[in-house]
Scaffold this motif. Structure first.
Motif, PDB file in Angstrom:
ATOM      1  N   TYR A 202     -57.358 -30.228 -23.530  1.00 47.22           N
ATOM      2  CA  TYR A 202     -56.682 -31.475 -23.140  1.00 47.22           C
ATOM      3  C   TYR A 202     -55.516 -32.067 -23.775  1.00 47.22           C
ATOM      4  O   TYR A 202     -54.790 -32.893 -23.583  1.00 47.22           O
ATOM      5  CB  TYR A 202     -57.828 -32.493 -23.254  1.00 47.22           C
ATOM      6  N   MET A 203     -55.380 -31.684 -25.346  1.00 48.14           N
ATOM      7  CA  MET A 203     -54.429 -31.882 -25.935  1.00 48.14           C
ATOM      8  C   MET A 203     -53.035 -30.919 -25.580  1.00 48.14           C
ATOM      9  O   MET A 203     -51.891 -31.544 -25.905  1.00 48.14           O
ATOM     10  CB  MET A 203     -54.661 -31.431 -27.506  1.00 48.14           C
ATOM     11  N   ALA A 204     -53.121 -29.792 -25.067  1.00 46.26           N
ATOM     12  CA  ALA A 204     -52.158 -29.052 -24.757  1.00 46.26           C
ATOM     13  C   ALA A 204     -51.111 -29.157 -23.803  1.00 46.26           C
ATOM     14  O   ALA A 204     -49.994 -28.955 -23.951  1.00 46.26           O
ATOM     15  CB  ALA A 204     -52.847 -27.647 -24.528  1.00 46.26           C
ATOM     16  N   PRO A 205     -51.406 -29.917 -22.668  1.00 48.93           N
ATOM     17  CA  PRO A 205     -50.295 -30.087 -21.666  1.00 48.93           C
ATOM     18  C   PRO A 205     -49.387 -30.919 -22.110  1.00 48.93           C
ATOM     19  O   PRO A 205     -49.600 -32.169 -22.864  1.00 48.93           O
ATOM     20  CB  PRO A 205     -51.078 -30.518 -20.470  1.00 48.93           C
ATOM     21  N   THR A 224     -51.478 -26.864 -16.081  1.00 47.83           N
ATOM     22  CA  THR A 224     -50.820 -28.084 -15.195  1.00 47.83           C
ATOM     23  C   THR A 224     -52.216 -28.854 -14.440  1.00 47.83           C
ATOM     24  O   THR A 224     -52.129 -30.110 -14.361  1.00 47.83           O
ATOM     25  CB  THR A 224     -49.927 -27.333 -14.353  1.00 47.83           C
ATOM     26  N   HIS A 225     -52.854 -28.062 -13.919  1.00 47.88           N
ATOM     27  CA  HIS A 225     -54.141 -28.682 -13.344  1.00 47.88           C
ATOM     28  C   HIS A 225     -55.107 -29.586 -14.186  1.00 47.88           C
ATOM     29  O   HIS A 225     -55.510 -30.492 -13.960  1.00 47.88           O
ATOM     30  CB  HIS A 225     -55.101 -27.757 -12.840  1.00 47.88           C
ATOM     31  N   VAL A 226     -55.074 -29.084 -15.524  1.00 48.96           N
ATOM     32  CA  VAL A 226     -55.946 -29.826 -16.551  1.00 48.96           C
ATOM     33  C   VAL A 226     -54.921 -31.302 -16.734  1.00 48.96           C
ATOM     34  O   VAL A 226     -55.615 -32.359 -17.147  1.00 48.96           O
ATOM     35  CB  VAL A 226     -55.968 -29.157 -17.820  1.00 48.96           C
ATOM     36  N   TRP A 227     -53.640 -31.025 -16.966  1.00 51.00           N
ATOM     37  CA  TRP A 227     -52.567 -32.207 -17.188  1.00 51.00           C
ATOM     38  C   TRP A 227     -52.819 -33.330 -16.075  1.00 51.00           C
ATOM     39  O   TRP A 227     -52.967 -34.473 -16.299  1.00 51.00           O
ATOM     40  CB  TRP A 227     -51.339 -31.688 -17.068  1.00 51.00           C
TER      41      TRP A 227
END
Length: 243
Positions: A202-205, A224-227
């Motif tokens: 969750y921190m990565a995008p 991208t989907h997570v973002w």
């Protein structure tokens, strides 16, 4: 040109990268020239992929469950999985499942650092610089390309990491030793690591919509989907200094 690996649709796969396996990779010189640079980004030392892995239902479920644990709209920087009360939690999955989640997500995030820094929060040049430093440090540390993976790990265990605070690779070795010394057993180690990398997804995008959009014609990336998911949930990262 025939050896250039073109981007393919995402296909529900997680591309993977391992520094300890690929630090000694050198790109084929014939494809790094002015002509090819206009069509593909030139590959750098250490920049190669291991075989991708399919995005499993276990990984999807684990990430969704970790999101449900948050009672705030602000995401943390991986601390929740490392808090003492979490280290003592009861194991709810098979040890092998924790191992799979931790390794798949950590290698996927390493792939993003090595290949798609625009999809990450930091400035791409800074991410590329850190990646180059890590590759250079690994080459200087292990020297010979024929050193086996077991030998590389033994070398990391035997190095006095206190003398090399600025070395990225040795900082990782030091953190691994400290972690193993405070966690009770191997099962619990993989449980905490799985929780940590779920949280870090969750921190990565990056919040740069244009960067994500550029990758969508070829299927996009899982990050991208997570973002999109996190953005619609109105969850925000805690700001870094000056951000």
């Amino acid at each position: 040109m025939c050896r250039v690996r073109l981007l393919k649709p995402w296909g529900r796969q997680l591309r993977q990268y391992s520094l300890l396996k690929l630090y000694n990779y050198s790109p084929w010189k014939c494809i790094n020239n002015r002509l090819t640079a206009a069509y593909v980004d030139p590959k750098r030392n250490g920049q190669d992929q291991i075989a991708p892995t399919n995005l499993s239902e276990q990984v999807i479920k684990a990430i969704a469950q970790s999101l449900m644990m948050y009672d705030t709209s602000n995401l943390e920087k991986g601390q929740a999985s490392l808090r003492p009360n979490n280290i003592g939690t009861q194991l709810s999955k098979e040890p092998r499942e924790h191992f799979g989640i931790a390794t798949q997500l950590s290698k996927y995030l390493a792939y993003l650092v090595a290949f798609t820094p625009r999809l990450l929060p930091d400035h791409p040049y800074r991410t590329q610089s850190i990646f180059r430093s890590a590759v250079s440090e690994a080459r200087g540390l292990f020297k010979e390309s024929s050193v086996s993976m077991d030998k590389r790990i033994e070398m990391l265990k035997g190095i006095d990491v206190e003398q090399c605070q600025e070395n990225i690779v040795l900082q990782g070795a030091k953190l691994g030793r400290q972690f193993a010394s405070v966690v009770a057993n191997e099962e619990q180690i993989w449980k905490v690591l799985a929780d940590f990398w779920e949280e870090m997804m969750y921190m990565a995008p990056s919040n740069a919509a244009a960067a994500h959009a550029d990758y969508l014609p070829t299927g996009g990336e899982f990050v991208t989907h997570v973002w999109v998911f996190v953005s619609h949930a109105d969850m925000k990262r805690e700001p870094h200094d000056g951000e």
